[in-house]
Design an enzyme around this catalytic site. Structure first.
Site, PDB file in Angstrom:
ATOM      1  N   HIS A  20       2.994 -45.988 -65.522  1.00 23.98           N
ATOM      2  CA  HIS A  20       2.893 -44.950 -66.536  1.00 23.98           C
ATOM      3  C   HIS A  20       1.909 -43.873 -66.110  1.00 23.98           C
ATOM      4  O   HIS A  20       0.768 -44.155 -65.773  1.00 23.98           O
ATOM      5  CB  HIS A  20       2.477 -45.568 -67.867  1.00 23.98           C
ATOM      6  CG  HIS A  20       2.482 -44.607 -68.992  1.00 23.98           C
ATOM      7  ND1 HIS A  20       1.527 -44.622 -69.970  1.00 23.98           N
ATOM      8  CD2 HIS A  20       3.320 -43.590 -69.305  1.00 23.98           C
ATOM      9  CE1 HIS A  20       1.777 -43.662 -70.845  1.00 23.98           C
ATOM     10  NE2 HIS A  20       2.865 -43.025 -70.454  1.00 23.98           N
ATOM     11  N   ASP A  28      11.228 -28.438 -52.509  1.00 23.11           N
ATOM     12  CA  ASP A  28      12.076 -27.755 -51.541  1.00 23.11           C
ATOM     13  C   ASP A  28      11.546 -27.985 -50.130  1.00 23.11           C
ATOM     14  O   ASP A  28      10.476 -28.568 -49.938  1.00 23.11           O
ATOM     15  CB  ASP A  28      12.209 -26.270 -51.877  1.00 23.11           C
ATOM     16  CG  ASP A  28      10.888 -25.507 -51.875  1.00 23.11           C
ATOM     17  OD1 ASP A  28       9.999 -25.821 -51.059  1.00 23.11           O
ATOM     18  OD2 ASP A  28      10.759 -24.561 -52.674  1.00 23.11           O
ATOM     19  N   HIS A 101       2.056 -21.649 -58.959  1.00 22.16           N
ATOM     20  CA  HIS A 101       2.499 -22.374 -57.765  1.00 22.16           C
ATOM     21  C   HIS A 101       1.300 -22.957 -57.012  1.00 22.16           C
ATOM     22  O   HIS A 101       1.358 -24.087 -56.525  1.00 22.16           O
ATOM     23  CB  HIS A 101       3.308 -21.447 -56.853  1.00 22.16           C
ATOM     24  CG  HIS A 101       3.931 -22.136 -55.693  1.00 22.16           C
ATOM     25  ND1 HIS A 101       4.894 -23.110 -55.828  1.00 22.16           N
ATOM     26  CD2 HIS A 101       3.728 -22.001 -54.367  1.00 22.16           C
ATOM     27  CE1 HIS A 101       5.251 -23.545 -54.640  1.00 22.16           C
ATOM     28  NE2 HIS A 101       4.561 -22.888 -53.722  1.00 22.16           N
ATOM     29  N   TYR A 123      10.517 -22.007 -54.680  1.00 22.36           N
ATOM     30  CA  TYR A 123      10.009 -22.499 -55.959  1.00 22.36           C
ATOM     31  C   TYR A 123      10.886 -23.565 -56.607  1.00 22.36           C
ATOM     32  O   TYR A 123      10.775 -23.839 -57.790  1.00 22.36           O
ATOM     33  CB  TYR A 123       9.726 -21.353 -56.933  1.00 22.36           C
ATOM     34  CG  TYR A 123       8.788 -20.333 -56.351  1.00 22.36           C
ATOM     35  CD1 TYR A 123       7.455 -20.646 -56.112  1.00 22.36           C
ATOM     36  CD2 TYR A 123       9.240 -19.064 -55.999  1.00 22.36           C
ATOM     37  CE1 TYR A 123       6.591 -19.722 -55.548  1.00 22.36           C
ATOM     38  CE2 TYR A 123       8.375 -18.132 -55.431  1.00 22.36           C
ATOM     39  CZ  TYR A 123       7.058 -18.473 -55.211  1.00 22.36           C
ATOM     40  OH  TYR A 123       6.205 -17.558 -54.644  1.00 22.36           O
ATOM     41  N   SER A 124      11.741 -24.204 -55.833  1.00 23.03           N
ATOM     42  CA  SER A 124      12.554 -25.306 -56.350  1.00 23.03           C
ATOM     43  C   SER A 124      11.759 -26.600 -56.199  1.00 23.03           C
ATOM     44  O   SER A 124      12.012 -27.415 -55.303  1.00 23.03           O
ATOM     45  CB  SER A 124      13.886 -25.379 -55.598  1.00 23.03           C
ATOM     46  OG  SER A 124      14.636 -24.211 -55.806  1.00 23.03           O
ATOM     47  N   ASN A 125      10.778 -26.746 -57.075  1.00 25.50           N
ATOM     48  CA  ASN A 125       9.850 -27.875 -57.037  1.00 25.50           C
ATOM     49  C   ASN A 125       9.590 -28.369 -58.456  1.00 25.50           C
ATOM     50  O   ASN A 125       9.515 -27.565 -59.386  1.00 25.50           O
ATOM     51  CB  ASN A 125       8.509 -27.446 -56.427  1.00 25.50           C
ATOM     52  CG  ASN A 125       8.665 -26.784 -55.088  1.00 25.50           C
ATOM     53  OD1 ASN A 125       9.119 -27.400 -54.135  1.00 25.50           O
ATOM     54  ND2 ASN A 125       8.290 -25.512 -54.996  1.00 25.50           N
TER      55      ASN A 125
END
Length: 134
Positions: A20, A28, A101, A123-125
């Protein structure tokens, strides 16, 4: 043989080891991985595997209570954003938090692991915060 779609041994082991509040990042191909953080590198070539496919597959096994995205994702709007919005609307990603970012890179230092995709859209994170099933 497993019944769920996730077949990658290292990734399945990682999801099974989460407690948890642990953070798992899916990133990316350009996101830096801090020293000492486990890397599961799935990147094969540009776009393979893509961010959305990896995320959706991880979600078949991982209970998520929240997620963190960079503000820049909403400015640049990479193709994965539409899928993220749909997953968020369905409740699959829990509560959302946004950071810059640079702050997301700082957060990555405390991740249990980072999964690198072949995604080449900036920015595909996402940082996924593990929940519990009880």
């Amino acid at each position: 043989m497993k019944k769920t779609p996730l077949l990658n041994i290292a990734l399945s082991r990682l999801v099974a080891s989460l407690g948890h509040g642990d953070v798992l990042m899916i990133v990316d191909a350009g996101m830096p991985v801090p020293p000492g953080v486990e890397l599961i590198d799935l990147a094969l070539t540009r776009g393979v595997p893509d961010f959305t496919t990896v995320l959706e597959t991880v979600l078949t096994e991982m209970q998520v209570e929240g997620h963190v995205l960079a503000d820049e994702m909403f400015v640049k709007q990479p193709p994965a954003l539409a899928a993220l919005e749909a997953l968020h609307a369905s409740g699959a990603l829990g509560a959302r938090r946004q950071l810059s970012h640079d702050e997301l890179k700082v957060l990555s230092r405390s991740a249990k692991a980072i999964v690198r995709t072949g995604e080449c859209q900036p920015y595909s994170n996402i940082a996924l915060v593990a929940g519990v099933v009880f």
